[in-house]
Design an enzyme around this catalytic site. Sequence first.
Site, PDB file in Angstrom:
ATOM      1  N   THR A   7      44.046  35.992  37.672  1.00 38.03           N
ATOM      2  CA  THR A   7      44.773  34.727  37.718  1.00 38.03           C
ATOM      3  C   THR A   7      46.109  34.953  38.413  1.00 38.03           C
ATOM      4  O   THR A   7      46.993  35.620  37.875  1.00 38.03           O
ATOM      5  CB  THR A   7      45.014  34.180  36.297  1.00 38.03           C
ATOM      6  OG1 THR A   7      43.765  34.063  35.615  1.00 38.03           O
ATOM      7  CG2 THR A   7      45.693  32.823  36.347  1.00 38.03           C
ATOM      8  N   MET A  18      42.679  26.023  40.600  1.00 36.97           N
ATOM      9  CA  MET A  18      41.741  25.591  39.571  1.00 36.97           C
ATOM     10  C   MET A  18      41.891  26.452  38.318  1.00 36.97           C
ATOM     11  O   MET A  18      41.907  25.938  37.186  1.00 36.97           O
ATOM     12  CB  MET A  18      40.313  25.686  40.097  1.00 36.97           C
ATOM     13  CG  MET A  18      39.248  25.270  39.103  1.00 36.97           C
ATOM     14  SD  MET A  18      38.976  23.498  39.057  1.00 36.97           S
ATOM     15  CE  MET A  18      37.922  23.280  40.490  1.00 36.97           C
ATOM     16  N   LYS A  19      42.038  27.760  38.496  1.00 36.51           N
ATOM     17  CA  LYS A  19      42.157  28.644  37.332  1.00 36.51           C
ATOM     18  C   LYS A  19      43.459  28.392  36.583  1.00 36.51           C
ATOM     19  O   LYS A  19      43.491  28.406  35.342  1.00 36.51           O
ATOM     20  CB  LYS A  19      42.086  30.109  37.785  1.00 36.51           C
ATOM     21  CG  LYS A  19      42.229  31.116  36.629  1.00 36.51           C
ATOM     22  CD  LYS A  19      41.127  30.944  35.585  1.00 36.51           C
ATOM     23  CE  LYS A  19      41.379  31.689  34.285  1.00 36.51           C
ATOM     24  NZ  LYS A  19      41.660  33.109  34.430  1.00 36.51           N
ATOM     25  N   LEU A  20      44.558  28.160  37.289  1.00 34.26           N
ATOM     26  CA  LEU A  20      45.813  27.850  36.609  1.00 34.26           C
ATOM     27  C   LEU A  20      45.688  26.551  35.817  1.00 34.26           C
ATOM     28  O   LEU A  20      46.216  26.448  34.701  1.00 34.26           O
ATOM     29  CB  LEU A  20      46.952  27.744  37.623  1.00 34.26           C
ATOM     30  CG  LEU A  20      47.456  29.055  38.236  1.00 34.26           C
ATOM     31  CD1 LEU A  20      48.568  28.764  39.234  1.00 34.26           C
ATOM     32  CD2 LEU A  20      47.964  30.005  37.145  1.00 34.26           C
TER      33      LEU A  20
END
Length: 287
Positions: A92, A166-168
């Site tokens: 991340t 998107m991951k954040l």
Amino acid sequence: MHLSLIGTGLMGQALGERLLAEHQSLTVYNRDHSKTSGLAALGAKVATIPGEAVQQAEIVLMMLSDAAAIHSVLQTLTKADIADRLWLQLATIAPSESIEIGKQIKKLGGRYLECPVLGSLPEARSGRLILMPAGNQSDFESALPLLSMIGRDPQFIGETGQGAAMKLAMNQLIAGLTASFSLSLGLVEKQGIQVEQFMSLLRESALYAPTFDKKLSRMLDRHFDGPNFPTKHLAKDTRLFLSVAQSMGLNTQGLEGIAGILDKTLEMGLADTDYSAIYAAVNPASD
């Protein structure tokens, strides 16, 4: 397929176990060599330096803590080490950081696909991670057989940086949901309400999220050891989200409060415990 895995911490170890269970040829590297012993016992080859780890690899998986750790590895590699390999970045990091790492790898003749993952150790070991691959469509297609081993229904997200964003967005929800549930649970406990009655009503409502039950016993017992995802990593990801969101003009006041709670949790010496330790900061134990 010969693979290289750089970074064998909690998630890297679990991912390596999955790859070996799928009978992949795997070489691993970690700065702390003691963290490679478990995978070595399962059949992985252990490299002493990053350059050695990638020599035979078609795909290099990087499961490192942050962008600084990734750069520290890349700085030790030659153009020959990087060229003609697909580099899969799983951690991340901020979108801008991922774009810069991708440019660095491509400049030296390598290919780059960001693919941050959502899930914990059980999902990594069983190949049920949620994957967010982004970059070049052809690199995604090349990596698809591997991605299908470690995740369920891999979907191409878009250009480099969009997978990181998107991951954040996902990890911001981890922070928000955990902090919000901690506050409600703390009020229930302070008021002497039966916790199971509260949970029974919550489970029947549209407010319920499965993570509440996953973390409930840890919070009630204040048992935060043996983390799948340490508090320090959630704090790092929350700060990353704040930086990105603020640069885009989003109002982040709510998350800023949660970031403060996470900082308090770290100050309590709970950095390496499960992130459900947020509860200890929200509802401090009575002396």
